[in-house]
Scaffold this motif. Structure first.
Motif, PDB file in Angstrom:
ATOM      1  N   PHE A 145      -0.701 -30.277  -2.847  1.00  0.00           N
ATOM      2  CA  PHE A 145       0.000 -31.134  -1.892  1.00  0.00           C
ATOM      3  C   PHE A 145       0.182 -32.505  -2.513  1.00  0.00           C
ATOM      4  CE2 PHE A 145      -4.316 -32.313  -0.774  1.00  0.00           C
ATOM      5  CZ  PHE A 145      -4.224 -33.640  -0.401  1.00  0.00           C
ATOM      6  N   PRO A 202      -3.231 -21.823  -1.069  1.00  0.00           N
ATOM      7  CA  PRO A 202      -2.627 -23.149  -1.201  1.00  0.00           C
ATOM      8  C   PRO A 202      -2.561 -23.542  -2.671  1.00  0.00           C
ATOM      9  CG  PRO A 202      -4.264 -23.137   0.546  1.00  0.00           C
ATOM     10  CD  PRO A 202      -4.417 -21.841  -0.188  1.00  0.00           C
ATOM     11  N   LEU A 225       1.359 -26.941   9.473  1.00  0.00           N
ATOM     12  CA  LEU A 225       2.763 -27.070   9.075  1.00  0.00           C
ATOM     13  C   LEU A 225       3.688 -26.534  10.164  1.00  0.00           C
ATOM     14  CD1 LEU A 225       2.482 -25.982   5.331  1.00  0.00           C
ATOM     15  CD2 LEU A 225       2.862 -28.298   6.190  1.00  0.00           C
ATOM     16  N   TRP A 275       7.493 -24.849  -0.960  1.00  0.00           N
ATOM     17  CA  TRP A 275       7.134 -26.197  -0.505  1.00  0.00           C
ATOM     18  C   TRP A 275       7.657 -26.460   0.905  1.00  0.00           C
ATOM     19  CZ3 TRP A 275       3.812 -29.006  -3.248  1.00  0.00           C
ATOM     20  CH2 TRP A 275       3.665 -28.737  -4.618  1.00  0.00           C
ATOM     21  N   VAL A 330      -5.422 -35.498   3.774  1.00  0.00           N
ATOM     22  CA  VAL A 330      -4.923 -35.812   2.462  1.00  0.00           C
ATOM     23  C   VAL A 330      -5.662 -36.952   1.825  1.00  0.00           C
ATOM     24  CG1 VAL A 330      -2.580 -35.056   2.826  1.00  0.00           C
ATOM     25  CG2 VAL A 330      -3.167 -37.354   3.267  1.00  0.00           C
ATOM     26  N   LEU A 373      -2.368 -36.861   7.661  1.00  0.00           N
ATOM     27  CA  LEU A 373      -2.333 -36.106   6.424  1.00  0.00           C
ATOM     28  C   LEU A 373      -2.686 -36.979   5.235  1.00  0.00           C
ATOM     29  CD1 LEU A 373       0.908 -34.053   7.069  1.00  0.00           C
ATOM     30  CD2 LEU A 373      -1.426 -33.230   7.181  1.00  0.00           C
ATOM     31  N   TYR A 424       3.562 -29.959   0.994  1.00  0.00           N
ATOM     32  CA  TYR A 424       2.441 -29.019   0.879  1.00  0.00           C
ATOM     33  C   TYR A 424       2.989 -27.699   0.387  1.00  0.00           C
ATOM     34  CZ  TYR A 424      -2.363 -27.609   1.935  1.00  0.00           C
ATOM     35  OH  TYR A 424      -3.673 -27.225   1.824  1.00  0.00           O
TER      36      TYR A 424
END
Length: 272
Positions: A224, A221, A168, A188, A13, A8, A206
């Motif tokens: 994050f 979304p 997730l 969250w 990420v 991530l 996230y």
């Protein structure tokens, strides 16, 4: 869970952040800011799915001397004991296709601050891109003269891929809380293993808007956040958050995934 955190933070990420040297005052969001507040509602039983494919712009904020988790920033880190919190802000965008498992992240002003040697003040003259195709992650430096890496190098091979739509739930990331950002409630999901065995990439959060939906009916979304390289002795006083905006639900064109010539036989970045 360690591999998830690295995935991530360094791939999906390794996502979206910052560019040329935008002043804090120049990044106007055209929304009224509110302090986050707790929201009373039923606890979600599962996390929403990511849209099947999308393109989104984002605002990135990297705070360098704060221990306040970013879901309380809204959108910039707060002062602490009347002391100013150092941060950088910039923009970028992400292209995502879950069916191909491809993703491109473009950091317009500065690259994601995960590199230990790049503590504050961050090298804001180093824009970058992360192109993830066929389970290879390429780190591309559009301005190689300002980058500590070659014009293109292999950041990871057979290791990284964009997150699945249901990452997730697949990884049992628990619901944590709901706060208000940009006048909208955001749910969250957070990985945060406390104690000496905590992964260096944790905590990671996230968020999805409760009441904002995209064209395919998915909850949009929202943002994050994750731990990044800090400036204290422990290097654990820094976080970065990306706020998604102007999301469109359409499959990115094939040109987005074109591998640059500089990436043919590119060397390893030497980071992993």
């Amino acid at each position: 869970m360690k591999s998830l955190s690295l995935l991530l933070t360094l791939s999906a990420v390794v996502v979206l952040l910052v560019l040329l040297c935008i002043s804090h005052s120049s990044l106007q969001l055209n929304v009224k800011m509110k302090k986050p507040k707790a929201m009373k509602k039923p606890i979600p039983t599962s996390a929403p799915l990511l849209p099947k494919f999308f393109t989104t712009e984002w605002l990135i904020v990297a705070g360098f001397n704060t221990t306040v988790y970013p879901y309380h920033w809204n959108p910039y880190p707060p002062t602490r004991n009347n002391k100013y919190t150092k941060y950088e802000a910039g923009t970028g965008r992400t292209y995502y296709d879950s069916e191909k498992q491809y993703m491109l992240e473009v950091y317009d002003q500065f690259c994601v601050p995960i590199f230990e040697k790049d503590s504050y003040p961050y090298n804001s003259n180093w824009p970058c891109k992360f192109l993830n195709v066929d389970f290879v992650s390429y780190l591309i430096s559009p301005k190689p003269s300002s980058s500590p890496f070659p014009e293109c190098c292999v950041f990871g091979e057979k290791v990284f891929h964009p997150p699945h739509r249901g990452f997730l739930n697949e990884n049992h990331v628990p619901y944590n809380s709901t706060t208000t950002i940009f006048n909208e409630p955001i749910d969250w999901w957070v990985i945060d293993h406390q104690g000496p065995d905590q992964d260096p990439a944790e905590p990671f959060g996230y968020g999805f808007y409760q009441n904002v939906f995209v064209a395919d009916g998915s909850r949009q979304p929202a943002a994050f956040w994750f731990r990044t390289s800090g400036i204290s002795e422990t290097k654990r006083d820094a976080f970065t958050i990306q706020y998604f905006r102007n999301m469109t639900i359409s499959r990115p064109s094939d040109d987005v995934w074109k591998i640059p010539k500089s990436c043919v036989n590119a060397p390893n970045c030497g980071f992993l």
